[in-house]
Design a protein around this motif. Structure first.
Motif, PDB file in Angstrom:
ATOM      1  N   LYS A  30     -10.628 -37.935  -1.496  1.00 35.33           N
ATOM      2  CA  LYS A  30     -11.465 -36.811  -1.921  1.00 35.33           C
ATOM      3  C   LYS A  30     -12.751 -37.337  -2.527  1.00 35.33           C
ATOM      4  CE  LYS A  30      -9.726 -33.375  -4.671  1.00 35.33           C
ATOM      5  NZ  LYS A  30      -9.935 -32.137  -3.934  1.00 35.33           N
ATOM      6  N   ASP A  31     -13.837 -36.714  -2.145  1.00 32.77           N
ATOM      7  CA  ASP A  31     -15.136 -37.089  -2.686  1.00 32.77           C
ATOM      8  C   ASP A  31     -15.950 -35.835  -2.943  1.00 32.77           C
ATOM      9  OD1 ASP A  31     -16.354 -39.369  -3.554  1.00 32.77           O
ATOM     10  OD2 ASP A  31     -16.547 -40.247  -1.565  1.00 32.77           O
ATOM     11  N   ALA A  32     -16.733 -35.865  -4.005  1.00 34.10           N
ATOM     12  CA  ALA A  32     -17.576 -34.716  -4.361  1.00 34.10           C
ATOM     13  C   ALA A  32     -18.999 -34.943  -3.867  1.00 34.10           C
ATOM     14  CB  ALA A  32     -17.567 -34.539  -5.872  1.00 34.10           C
ATOM     15  N   PHE A  33     -19.677 -33.851  -3.555  1.00 29.65           N
ATOM     16  CA  PHE A  33     -21.081 -33.909  -3.120  1.00 29.65           C
ATOM     17  C   PHE A  33     -21.785 -32.731  -3.780  1.00 29.65           C
ATOM     18  CE2 PHE A  33     -24.445 -33.743   0.245  1.00 29.65           C
ATOM     19  CZ  PHE A  33     -24.886 -35.045   0.081  1.00 29.65           C
ATOM     20  N   PHE A  34     -22.436 -33.020  -4.911  1.00 29.55           N
ATOM     21  CA  PHE A  34     -22.925 -31.966  -5.804  1.00 29.55           C
ATOM     22  C   PHE A  34     -24.453 -31.908  -5.855  1.00 29.55           C
ATOM     23  CE2 PHE A  34     -19.374 -30.749  -9.008  1.00 29.55           C
ATOM     24  CZ  PHE A  34     -18.426 -30.699  -7.996  1.00 29.55           C
ATOM     25  N   GLU A  35     -24.940 -30.676  -5.891  1.00 33.46           N
ATOM     26  CA  GLU A  35     -26.389 -30.464  -6.037  1.00 33.46           C
ATOM     27  C   GLU A  35     -26.876 -31.091  -7.343  1.00 33.46           C
ATOM     28  OE1 GLU A  35     -27.648 -26.379  -5.604  1.00 33.46           O
ATOM     29  OE2 GLU A  35     -29.692 -26.854  -6.239  1.00 33.46           O
ATOM     30  N   ASN A  36     -28.014 -31.738  -7.252  1.00 32.99           N
ATOM     31  CA  ASN A  36     -28.675 -32.418  -8.383  1.00 32.99           C
ATOM     32  C   ASN A  36     -27.968 -33.693  -8.835  1.00 32.99           C
ATOM     33  OD1 ASN A  36     -30.511 -30.401  -8.214  1.00 32.99           O
ATOM     34  ND2 ASN A  36     -29.766 -29.276 -10.006  1.00 32.99           N
ATOM     35  N   VAL A  37     -26.805 -33.998  -8.220  1.00 33.67           N
ATOM     36  CA  VAL A  37     -26.146 -35.281  -8.478  1.00 33.67           C
ATOM     37  C   VAL A  37     -26.275 -36.134  -7.217  1.00 33.67           C
ATOM     38  CG1 VAL A  37     -23.962 -36.443  -9.011  1.00 33.67           C
ATOM     39  CG2 VAL A  37     -24.493 -34.229 -10.066  1.00 33.67           C
ATOM     40  N   THR A 109     -13.606 -21.160  -1.855  1.00 30.92           N
ATOM     41  CA  THR A 109     -15.017 -20.762  -1.924  1.00 30.92           C
ATOM     42  C   THR A 109     -15.247 -20.011  -3.219  1.00 30.92           C
ATOM     43  OG1 THR A 109     -14.982 -20.528   0.475  1.00 30.92           O
ATOM     44  CG2 THR A 109     -16.857 -19.574  -0.675  1.00 30.92           C
ATOM     45  N   ILE A 110     -16.220 -20.471  -3.967  1.00 22.23           N
ATOM     46  CA  ILE A 110     -16.529 -19.780  -5.230  1.00 22.23           C
ATOM     47  C   ILE A 110     -18.047 -19.671  -5.384  1.00 22.23           C
ATOM     48  CG2 ILE A 110     -14.435 -20.554  -6.401  1.00 22.23           C
ATOM     49  CD1 ILE A 110     -16.241 -22.587  -7.922  1.00 22.23           C
ATOM     50  N   SER A 111     -18.488 -18.877  -6.345  1.00 20.03           N
ATOM     51  CA  SER A 111     -19.922 -18.849  -6.625  1.00 20.03           C
ATOM     52  C   SER A 111     -20.175 -19.610  -7.921  1.00 20.03           C
ATOM     53  CB  SER A 111     -20.434 -17.413  -6.714  1.00 20.03           C
ATOM     54  OG  SER A 111     -19.973 -16.819  -7.903  1.00 20.03           O
ATOM     55  N   ASN A 112     -21.358 -20.187  -7.973  1.00 24.06           N
ATOM     56  CA  ASN A 112     -21.722 -21.043  -9.108  1.00 24.06           C
ATOM     57  C   ASN A 112     -23.239 -21.045  -9.189  1.00 24.06           C
ATOM     58  OD1 ASN A 112     -21.455 -22.997 -11.145  1.00 24.06           O
ATOM     59  ND2 ASN A 112     -21.441 -24.689  -9.704  1.00 24.06           N
ATOM     60  N   ILE A 113     -23.802 -21.748 -10.164  1.00 27.81           N
ATOM     61  CA  ILE A 113     -25.261 -21.794 -10.231  1.00 27.81           C
ATOM     62  C   ILE A 113     -25.833 -22.844  -9.283  1.00 27.81           C
ATOM     63  CG2 ILE A 113     -25.578 -20.792 -12.532  1.00 27.81           C
ATOM     64  CD1 ILE A 113     -25.699 -23.790 -13.513  1.00 27.81           C
ATOM     65  N   LYS A 114     -24.972 -23.725  -8.750  1.00 28.25           N
ATOM     66  CA  LYS A 114     -25.447 -24.773  -7.844  1.00 28.25           C
ATOM     67  C   LYS A 114     -24.551 -24.812  -6.611  1.00 28.25           C
ATOM     68  CE  LYS A 114     -24.602 -28.251 -10.705  1.00 28.25           C
ATOM     69  NZ  LYS A 114     -23.997 -29.330 -10.028  1.00 28.25           N
ATOM     70  N   LEU A 115     -25.034 -25.577  -5.604  1.00 26.00           N
ATOM     71  CA  LEU A 115     -24.243 -25.801  -4.389  1.00 26.00           C
ATOM     72  C   LEU A 115     -23.445 -27.091  -4.583  1.00 26.00           C
ATOM     73  CD1 LEU A 115     -23.571 -25.203  -1.433  1.00 26.00           C
ATOM     74  CD2 LEU A 115     -25.697 -26.330  -0.785  1.00 26.00           C
ATOM     75  N   ASP A 116     -22.149 -26.956  -4.745  1.00 29.63           N
ATOM     76  CA  ASP A 116     -21.297 -28.126  -4.999  1.00 29.63           C
ATOM     77  C   ASP A 116     -20.158 -28.161  -3.986  1.00 29.63           C
ATOM     78  OD1 ASP A 116     -22.814 -28.767  -7.227  1.00 29.63           O
ATOM     79  OD2 ASP A 116     -21.509 -27.671  -8.612  1.00 29.63           O
ATOM     80  N   ILE A 117     -20.010 -29.318  -3.334  1.00 31.43           N
ATOM     81  CA  ILE A 117     -19.006 -29.428  -2.271  1.00 31.43           C
ATOM     82  C   ILE A 117     -18.006 -30.526  -2.622  1.00 31.43           C
ATOM     83  CG2 ILE A 117     -18.675 -29.998   0.186  1.00 31.43           C
ATOM     84  CD1 ILE A 117     -21.687 -29.076   0.516  1.00 31.43           C
ATOM     85  N   THR A 118     -16.742 -30.207  -2.472  1.00 26.88           N
ATOM     86  CA  THR A 118     -15.698 -31.223  -2.663  1.00 26.88           C
ATOM     87  C   THR A 118     -14.770 -31.153  -1.457  1.00 26.88           C
ATOM     88  OG1 THR A 118     -15.799 -30.759  -5.023  1.00 26.88           O
ATOM     89  CG2 THR A 118     -13.977 -32.110  -4.273  1.00 26.88           C
ATOM     90  N   ILE A 119     -14.480 -32.285  -0.875  1.00 26.90           N
ATOM     91  CA  ILE A 119     -13.672 -32.298   0.356  1.00 26.90           C
ATOM     92  C   ILE A 119     -12.472 -33.235   0.202  1.00 26.90           C
ATOM     93  CG2 ILE A 119     -13.707 -32.770   2.856  1.00 26.90           C
ATOM     94  CD1 ILE A 119     -16.656 -32.106   2.872  1.00 26.90           C
ATOM     95  N   THR A 120     -11.344 -32.768   0.670  1.00 26.40           N
ATOM     96  CA  THR A 120     -10.160 -33.628   0.761  1.00 26.40           C
ATOM     97  C   THR A 120      -9.949 -33.955   2.225  1.00 26.40           C
ATOM     98  OG1 THR A 120      -9.159 -32.525  -1.128  1.00 26.40           O
ATOM     99  CG2 THR A 120      -7.666 -33.754   0.312  1.00 26.40           C
ATOM    100  N   ILE A 121      -9.732 -35.204   2.518  1.00 24.58           N
ATOM    101  CA  ILE A 121      -9.462 -35.615   3.897  1.00 24.58           C
ATOM    102  C   ILE A 121      -8.056 -36.199   3.968  1.00 24.58           C
ATOM    103  CG2 ILE A 121     -10.105 -37.201   5.784  1.00 24.58           C
ATOM    104  CD1 ILE A 121     -12.325 -35.289   5.498  1.00 24.58           C
TER     105      ILE A 121
END
Ligand SMILES: Nc1ncnc2c1ncn2[C@@H]1O[C@H](COP(=O)(O)OP(=O)(O)OP(=O)(O)O)[C@@H](O)[C@H]1O
Ligand SMILES: Cc1ncc(C[n+]2csc(CCOP(=O)(O)O)c2C)c(N)n1
Ligand SMILES: [Mg+2]
Length: 272
Positions: A30-37, A109-121
């Protein structure tokens, strides 16, 4: 111990420590891919954001010589997102998944102030390539060319535009190399934080350090998000490995030998 490792060590699990957790012949990562990070929305299209978030996740599977099979996608989106942007995100996920034969089987799927993606493979492997397995006197190498990702990030931070083929948005993974060479490798991992930082992880996983036989600049070794492979192998396999890497057109840079010395990472830690 840095704060990131301090936190991870609280879990006390022997499964933790590699690019993914190997259980039987299945790898979970699992890896995160977050807006502004990890990105700014002005830098990339929503299609590119989704595609890159998939690629950085697929990288952890590939780096363990595993074939990715299923993905679970967690997507947090700002309420202001348009349907067009949603379709772009979905296409980026779907196109990248289908290129690798991955089935998207769920998520959140949720709403937040930013676009944040986390994926499990979830992936499977017959011959896992782990970070452990390194012995004293083994040769250390990385694939391809390092440094471009950091340069492109600096360009973006300076408000410049990227070339469409920039590595920052268009990652190429080394699945052919890993597949063709895994039997000759003692250890391997992908280069996500940067060569010197990822060498630190290889060093701690094996309680060994490195003797460098080439000087590597920080511009090259502190460049993260490269998604090249960092590998180790017994000297006896050097010729065979060079031949096999060439078969899959993968440049191999042998730059160090493992040794009983203390390793110090010369790059800034970027998390804490
Ligand atoms: N919050 C957490 N809880 C449990 N385990 C974690 C957590 N964060 C990281 N880990 C585990 O710690 C190990 C190292 O994680 P890390 O994210 O550094 O992996 P990586 O592939 O080296 O890096 P990157 O995130 O840059 O791709 C992995 O085995 C990972 O599963
Ligand atoms: C807005 C923005 N700021 C900085 C960077 C650089 N960056 C982010 S994560 C990472 C390494 C691996 O990360 P992780 O361990 O978090 O997966 C690097 C080099 C970026 N891409 N976007
Ligand atoms: Mg990794």
């Amino acid at each position: 111990m840095n704060l990131e490792n301090y936190f991870i060590s609280q879990f006390n699990s022997s499964r933790i420590g590699d690019d993914g957790a190997l259980i039987g012949d299945t790898v979970y990562s699992k890896d995160a891919f977050f807006e502004n990070v990890h990105f700014k929305t002005k830098w990339m299209s929503h299609y590119q954001i989704a595609a890159k978030s998939m690629m950085i996740n697929i990288s952890d599977a590939i780096s363990m010589n595993a074939k990715p099979k299923y993905a679970l996608l967690s997507v947090a989106m700002p309420k202001s997102i348009s349907k067009q942007q949603m379709r772009e995100l979905a296409s980026g996920f779907k196109d990248t998944a289908s290129t690798y034969g991955i089935e998207i089987i769920g998520g959140d799927t949720i709403s937040n102030i930013k676009l944040d993606i986390t994926i499990t493979i979830i992936s499977t492997t017959k011959r896992p390539l782990l970070r452990s397995g390194l012995r004293q006197g083994y040769m250390i190498a990385y694939t391809g060319e390092l440094g471009k990702s950091k340069k492109d990030l600096q360009r973006l931070l300076g408000n410049a535009k990227l070339h469409k083929k920039s590595k920052f948005v268009d990652i190429k993974l080394r699945e052919k190399f890993v597949n063709n060479c895994s039997r000759l490798l003692s250890s391997g991992m992908d280069i996500s934080d940067g060569l010197f930082s990822d060498l630190d992880k290889l060093a701690s996983a094996n309680k060994l350090g490195f003797k460098f036989n080439k000087k590597i600049s920080k511009a090259i070794a502190c460049s993260g998000e490269e998604y090249e492979m960092l590998v180790a192998f017994d000297k006896r396999y050097k010729k065979a490995l060079i031949r096999r890497a060439a078969q899959v057109r993968t440049p191999l840079n042998i730059f160090a030998t493992s040794a009983r010395v203390r390793y110090t990472n010369r790059c800034k830690a970027h998390h804490f």
